[in-house]
Design a protein around this motif. Structure first.
Motif, short mmCIF file in Angstrom:
data_model
loop_
_atom_site.label_atom_id
_atom_site.label_comp_id
_atom_site.label_asym_id
_atom_site.label_seq_id
_atom_site.Cartn_x
_atom_site.Cartn_y
_atom_site.Cartn_z
N PHE A 26 -9.46 -4.55 -6.11
CA PHE A 26 -8.47 -4.37 -4.24
C PHE A 26 -8.98 -4.81 -3.83
O PHE A 26 -8.30 -6.16 -2.45
CB PHE A 26 -8.26 -2.61 -4.07
N CYS A 32 -9.90 -1.85 4.57
CA CYS A 32 -10.49 -3.30 4.31
C CYS A 32 -8.95 -4.33 4.73
O CYS A 32 -10.39 -5.75 5.13
CB CYS A 32 -10.33 -3.08 2.61
N GLU A 68 -7.35 1.08 1.57
CA GLU A 68 -7.14 -0.28 1.48
C GLU A 68 -6.40 -1.13 2.76
O GLU A 68 -6.59 -1.76 3.66
CB GLU A 68 -5.54 -0.68 0.72
N LEU A 70 -6.59 -8.74 -1.87
CA LEU A 70 -6.66 -8.31 -0.50
C LEU A 70 -7.69 -10.42 -0.08
O LEU A 70 -6.92 -10.90 1.14
CB LEU A 70 -7.78 -7.67 0.17
N TRP A 100 -7.44 6.70 -1.14
CA TRP A 100 -6.66 4.60 -1.80
C TRP A 100 -6.36 4.32 -0.72
O TRP A 100 -6.09 3.32 0.12
CB TRP A 100 -6.46 4.28 -2.58
N CYS A 101 -5.34 4.45 -0.03
CA CYS A 101 -5.04 4.39 0.94
C CYS A 101 -5.28 3.62 2.38
O CYS A 101 -5.36 3.33 3.45
CB CYS A 101 -3.09 5.25 1.65
N SER A 118 0.38 -0.84 -0.29
CA SER A 118 0.12 -0.25 -0.29
C SER A 118 0.90 1.34 0.35
O SER A 118 1.81 1.58 0.77
CB SER A 118 -1.20 -0.52 1.11
N MET A 169 -0.40 -6.95 4.35
CA MET A 169 -0.56 -5.58 3.87
C MET A 169 0.70 -4.62 4.36
O MET A 169 0.55 -4.69 5.23
CB MET A 169 -1.92 -5.11 3.74
N CYS A 195 -0.17 -1.73 -7.10
CA CYS A 195 -1.00 -1.74 -8.59
C CYS A 195 0.01 -1.14 -9.65
O CYS A 195 -1.03 -1.73 -10.66
CB CYS A 195 -1.82 -0.27 -7.23
#
Length: 386
Positions: free
Chosen positions: A145, A185, A182, A149, A178-179, A82, A159, A111
Motif C-alpha cells: 500500500f 498514509c 490508508e 500511494l 486498514w481504512c 479506499s 485517494m 485491493c
C-alpha cells in the motif's frame, strides 16, 4: 505464482509490482458484464462473497483481476480506492464509477481486484496474499500500500474514500483499521483525499456512535469488529506503537481522520464539491439521485469541471424535480448555453430557492436569460451568477 518478494507474473514471466496493478473504469464495467448476476442492482453479493465465490474460482493463475485484464500492458496506478469489503458489488461499481468514470484511462487500485486472492474460499490469511502485502519486507511502510500511494502521489491522483450502507451499524468505515491507516498514509504523502458524496455522512464514516465515539486505537480492526486479530492488524499496530513512532502517533492519526471528515454531510444533501466528477460522473450521480428523488434537498456540484453539456443534462433533471431547494454550481465552466438551459428549467421548477452560479463563464446571453427568468417567476428562486 507469486514471487518471494510479492510480485505477480505476467504470462510472459515479467515481474509486476503493486504500482502496476491498476484497473480502468471501462475494465471495471466489463467485469460487471462478465458477472451479471453479481452486479445486478437487485443482488446482495458483497465484495467478500464475490472474492470467495468467483474471483478465487476464476482467477487461479497467480495474477489478480487487474493484471489479468492488463497482462500485456500493466496499468500504472493513479487513483487509490479506499473501502471495505462489505458493500454490495452493484453499489460499489456505481459508486466507483461516479468518482472515476470521467478519468477512464487512469489505473485504479482496488485491493480485492489488484491482489491475487489465492484459490481457497475459506482462507482468511492466504500466504500468497501476505507475500503481496509485505512486498518482501515486514515493515508496512515498505509494503504494497505504501508503493501504491507513492504511485498515486507521483501521478497527482487522489485517494477516493467510499463507505457503504452495511457498515453504518457496525462502527462505520473507520472501524476498519486498514481504512484508518490508508487515510493516514495518504495525508503523510500529500495525496488528495476525495470523499464519495453519497457515503460521506457521519453515520457512514463513524457509525451510530458518531465522531464522539471514534477511537481507532481501541476500536478499529482489520476485518469486521469482533473478528480475530489478523497479521495485517498486528503489523499496523506494531508500526503505530513501535519505538520510532513516538508517543503521539495514535492521537495524531485520530486527529487526521477527524480533520479530513470534518465536513460530513447529511443524508438529505448530496455535497460533491471538488470531487473531480466531470461530465460522466455528474450524469451517474444524477441517475443515482433519480432512484430516490424525494430524498435530497441540496445539491452541491461546485468545482467539478462542469461545462454547458453537463449543465444542460442537469437542467433537464431540474425541470421536473420537486424536492431540491438549493443547487450550487460555483467555480465550473458553464457558459451561456448552460445558463440558458438552467434558466429554462427554472421556469418550470417550483421548489428551488437558491441557485449559485458564481465563477463560471457566463456572458451577456446567459446573464439575460437568468435575469429574465428571475423576473418572470417573481424571484421565487434567488439565482446568483456574478
Amino acid at each position: 505464482m507469486i514471487t518471494p518478494t510479492g510480485k505477480q507474473l505476467t504470462t510472459s514471466g515479467a515481474e509486476v509490482g503493486p504500482s502496476m496493478w491498476g484497473i480502468t473504469s471501462p475494465q471495471l464495467k466489463q467485469l460487471g458484464r462478465n458477472y451479471p448476476t453479481v452486479f445486478d442492482r437487485t443482488a446482495s453479493v458483497s465484495a467478500r462473497d464475490f472474492v470467495n465465490n468467483h474471483v478465487k474460482r476464476d482467477y487461479r493463475g497467480g495474477r489478480g483481476v487487474a493484471l489479468t485484464f492488463n497482462d500485456g500492458d500493466p496499468k500504472e496506478v493513479g487513483i487509490m480506492i479506499s473501502h471495505c469489503w462489505d458493500e454490495t458489488m452493484s453499489a460499489f461499481l456505481r459508486d466507483v464509477l461516479i468518482m472515476t468514470d470521467d478519468h477512464d484511462t487512469a489505473g485504479m487500485f482496488i485491493c480485492f481486484l489488484a491482489l491475487y486472492q489465492g484459490t481457497d474460499p475459506n482462507a482468511d490469511d492466504d500466504p500468497e496474499v501476505k507475500l503481496q502485502v509485505e512486498q518482501g519486507s515486514t515493515d508496512i511502510n515498505k509494503g504494497c500500500f505504501a508503493e501504491v500511494l507513492n504511485s498515486v502521489a507521483k501521478n497527482g491522483g487522489p485517494m477516493v474514500v467510499i463507505s457503504n450502507d452495511a457498515v453504518c451499524s457496525t462502527g462505520g468505515l473507520y472501524s476498519r483499521l486498514w481504512c484508518v491507516w490508508e487515510v493516514h498514509c495518504a495525508l503523510e504523502d500529500d495525496v488528495e483525499i476525495l470523499m464519495h458524496p453519497r457515503t460521506s455522512t457521519e453515520l457512514h464514516l463513524f457509525g451510530t456512535g458518531g465522531k464522539g465515539s471514534f477511537d481507532p486505537k481501541k476500536n478499529a480492526r482489520c476485518g469486521k469488529p469482533g473478528s480475530k486479530i489478523t497479521d495485517d492488524e498486528i503489523s499496523i499496530r506494531r508500526t503505530i506503537d513501535g519505538p520510532t513512532a513516538g508517543p503521539g502517533k495514535w492521537p495524531t492519526i485520530k486527529d487526521q481522520i477527524l480533520d479530513c471528515s470534518k465536513y460530513t454531510t447529511k443524508p438529505s444533501r448530496m455535497e460533491a464539491d471538488s470531487c473531480r466528477l466531470g461530465h460522466r460522473g455528474v450524469n451517474l450521480l444524477l441517475e443515482l439521485m433519480a432512484e430516490d428523488p424525494s430524498k435530497y434537498t441540496k445539491l452541491d456540484l461546485s468545482r467539478n469541471g462542469i461545462g454547458d453539456h453537463t449543465a444542460q443534462v442537469l437542467a433537464a433533471a431540474l425541470h421536473h424535480n420537486t424536492t431540491l431547494t438549493s443547487v450550487s454550481l460555483r467555480h465550473n465552466k458553464i457558459g451561456d448555453g448552460g445558463a440558458q438551459a438552467l434558466a429554462a428549467a427554472l421556469r418550470h421548477n417550483t421548489t428551488l430557492e437558491y441557485v449559485w452560479l458564481g465563477s463560471n463563464n457566463i456572458g451577456e446571453g446567459g446573464a439575460k436569460a437568468l435575469n429574465d427568468v428571475s423576473l418572470a417567476t417573481g424571484k421565487r428562486c434567488v439565482v446568483l451568477w456574478n
